[in-house]
Design an enzyme around this catalytic site. Structure first.
Site, short mmCIF file in Angstrom:
data_model
loop_
_atom_site.label_atom_id
_atom_site.label_comp_id
_atom_site.label_asym_id
_atom_site.label_seq_id
_atom_site.Cartn_x
_atom_site.Cartn_y
_atom_site.Cartn_z
CG ASN A 1 -1.99 -1.16 1.00
OD1 ASN A 1 -2.12 -1.72 -0.10
ND2 ASN A 1 -2.67 -1.51 2.07
CB VAL B 1 -12.32 0.79 7.83
CG1 VAL B 1 -11.75 1.41 6.55
CG2 VAL B 1 -11.57 1.31 9.05
CB CYS C 1 -10.23 -6.83 -1.43
SG CYS C 1 -8.57 -7.57 -1.50
CG ASP D 1 -5.88 -3.46 5.53
OD1 ASP D 1 -5.19 -2.44 5.45
OD2 ASP D 1 -6.99 -3.59 4.99
NE ARG E 1 -10.39 0.96 -4.14
CZ ARG E 1 -11.60 1.20 -4.69
NH1 ARG E 1 -12.21 0.22 -5.32
NH2 ARG E 1 -12.15 2.37 -4.62
#
Ligand code: EPZ
Length: 470
Positions: free
Chosen positions: A56, A364, A152, A342, A128
């Protein structure tokens, strides 16, 4: 192509024990379950592994290279498929990407050029990240095309914050059947933006656009994850002026030109938390080289409360199960510095082995407990409250769409036929299969390699008992 549901699915996308040999074979014939692993569980994971750069952060750092007029070098790049997707997209826009040594990428942006929707599309759907190309492409080419986004399926994952932010800079957003086409006929101007929620992606969108916009941008209610801070460090190396102020305010003073960067990527906190949870659930002992305490504080607190042991070392962190019982906890996921969303999937597997009732409030994403159905079939006692638990005392502000999982343990787990639904859910399945008595078969392993590098080599290094039919 977005991950496909296996044949004959239910509610959250799979019916574990119903996957008969025939339906498995049928799925294999159409290449859906491209790779599969067979695990004999019940063996503690022990040994040393290493984590490299954060998925990320690395994928965003690759996009940031587009903003540099001179070459960039990124080190600590993990060998994961999300990196390949972004590399492919950069090459479509004429960026020369080379890897002189494993884990290192060099970017040559001297020939950035426009790309056709079809070319972009060919690289889309799996991630994304294409949405974050907008700012840099508008600065370099005056236009940006956004294909269908992947990632996801853990919620609707809208991009309204991104598009509203781009419009605030003066961009024109056109939606067509081909996708979204963005231009900036009058250039991009500094502006004021208040995010409705501290979205990681939308914060990165604003920063990657504001650094070369005319004037100053004030971003309020920004995300401040360590990955965002590392991206800001990269942009500062490139010549940007970005100030972090109190109360989630980021001030970006646009500049006319940015140079290339040379950077060592921040380590992957999500992978570290995953292996730490695997050590706990399997009664194991794992040293994770590359892990650092500073970015893991919140996780380490919860890990200690559950009864896990850890030792901060110069070049990593050791995680182990000290024996005895694990304790239940209540966790609320949140934006940084809270408990990352996560991290909940891997941890929940360990909580199935704790003595008592744990609660995880997911604030979230609106639909991130689908993976628990498989754990239930393996013997876990998990109840998902799809409207959350409104009366429970909370430290994190309630969100309209949140859910909660109530995990009661300890419950012995037994082997099953599993299908990886998404990245973190998939890793939780791996941990469950490694913890369970008996044999499990996990299909659609390809999804896991989107965010976990060399997973098979690492399982072997930790002494797991498995057969991999990649
Ligand atoms: C990033 O996703 C990470 N992905 C996610 O990790 C992580 O879970 C998430 O941040 C939160 O930390 C990457 O960095 C590639 P958000 P992102 O924008 O940027 C809503 C993993 O497993 N929202 O912070 O997509 C959204 O629906 C992945 O590694 C809007 O409503 O997350 C969600 O509820 C999974 N409109 C919330 O904000 C928008 O325009 C947080 O999303 C944007 C977001």
């Amino acid at each position: 192509m977005a991950p496909q549901d296996p044949p004959s699915t239910t509610g959250s996308g799979y019916r574990v024990n119903a996957l008969t040999k025939d339906s498995l074979k049928a799925a294999q014939r159409v290449g859906m379950l491209s790779d599969q692993i067979v695990i004999n569980g019940g063996k503690p994971l022990k040994g040393t592994i290493e984590v490299r750069g954060a998925k990320n952060l690395v994928t965003k750092a690759m996009v940031a290279a587009l903003l540099g007029e001179t070459p960039s070098v990124l080190r600590g790049v993990p060998d994961i498929s999300d990196v390949q997707v972004v590399r492919g997209l950069l090459e479509v826009y004429g960026v020369g990407v080379t890897s002189p040594t494993p884990g290192e990428l060099h970017f040559d942006t001297s020939n950035v050029e426009k790309a056709h929707f079809a070319e972009i599309d060919a690289h889309a759907g799996a991630s994304r990240i294409p949405i974050l190309f907008c700012g840099p492409l508008l600065h370099r080419l005056g236009e940006a095309r956004i294909p269908d986004l992947g990632g996801c399926r853990i919620g609707d994952r809208p991009i309204d914050f991104h598009l509203d932010a781009l419009r605030a800079f003066g961009a024109v957003v056109d939606k067509s059947y081909e996708g979204i086409y963005i231009t900036a006929p009058d250039g991009l101007k500094g502006t004021e933006i208040e995010l409705p929620y501290p979205s990681v992606g939308a914060t990165e969108q604003v920063i990657l656009t504001a650094v070369r916009a005319k004037g100053t941008t004030e971003l309020r209610n920004a995300a401040i994850e360590p990955e965002i801070m590392d991206l800001i460090a990269i942009l500062q190396k490139m010549g940007a002026i970005i100030s972090l102020e109190a109360n989630r305010v980021i001030l970006i003073e646009g500049v006319d030109r940015l140079e290339g960067y040379s950077h060592d990527a921040l380590f992957d906190r999500n992978e570290v938390a995953s292996w730490a949870s695997a050590a706990l659930a399997t009664h194991g002992d794992i040293v994770v080289k590359g892990a650092r305490q500073a970015e893991m504080m919140t996780f380490l607190n919860v890990y200690r409360k559950v009864g896990g042991k850890f030792d901060i070392q110069d070049d990593g962190i050791r995680f182990w199960h000290p024996g005895g019982e694990l304790k239940p906890v209540t966790v609320e996921t949140d934006v940084h510095p809270g408990f990352m969303t996560d991290w909940q999937q891997p941890l929940i597997v360990a909580l199935t082995q704790a003595q008592g009732t744990s609660i995880v409030h997911e604030t979230v994403y609106e639909n991130r407990f689908g993976f628990t159905e498989a754990l239930g079939v393996m013997g876990a006692d998990i109840v998902v409250h799809t409207n959350g638990l409104p009366d429970h005392p909370r430290r994190v502000a309630r969100r309209d769409f949140e859910q909660a999982a109530v995990i009661t343990g300890p419950t012995p787990l037994h082997g099953a036929e599993l299908y990886v639904p998404d990245l973190r859910g998939g890793f939780s399945h791996l941990i469950a299969a490694l913890t369970a008595e008996g044999q499990s078969t996990i299909s659609n392993m390809g999804i896991i390699s989107r965010g976990y590098e060399h997973i098979i080599e690492k399982l072997a290094a930790l002494g797991a008992d498995f057969v991999y039919e990649g």
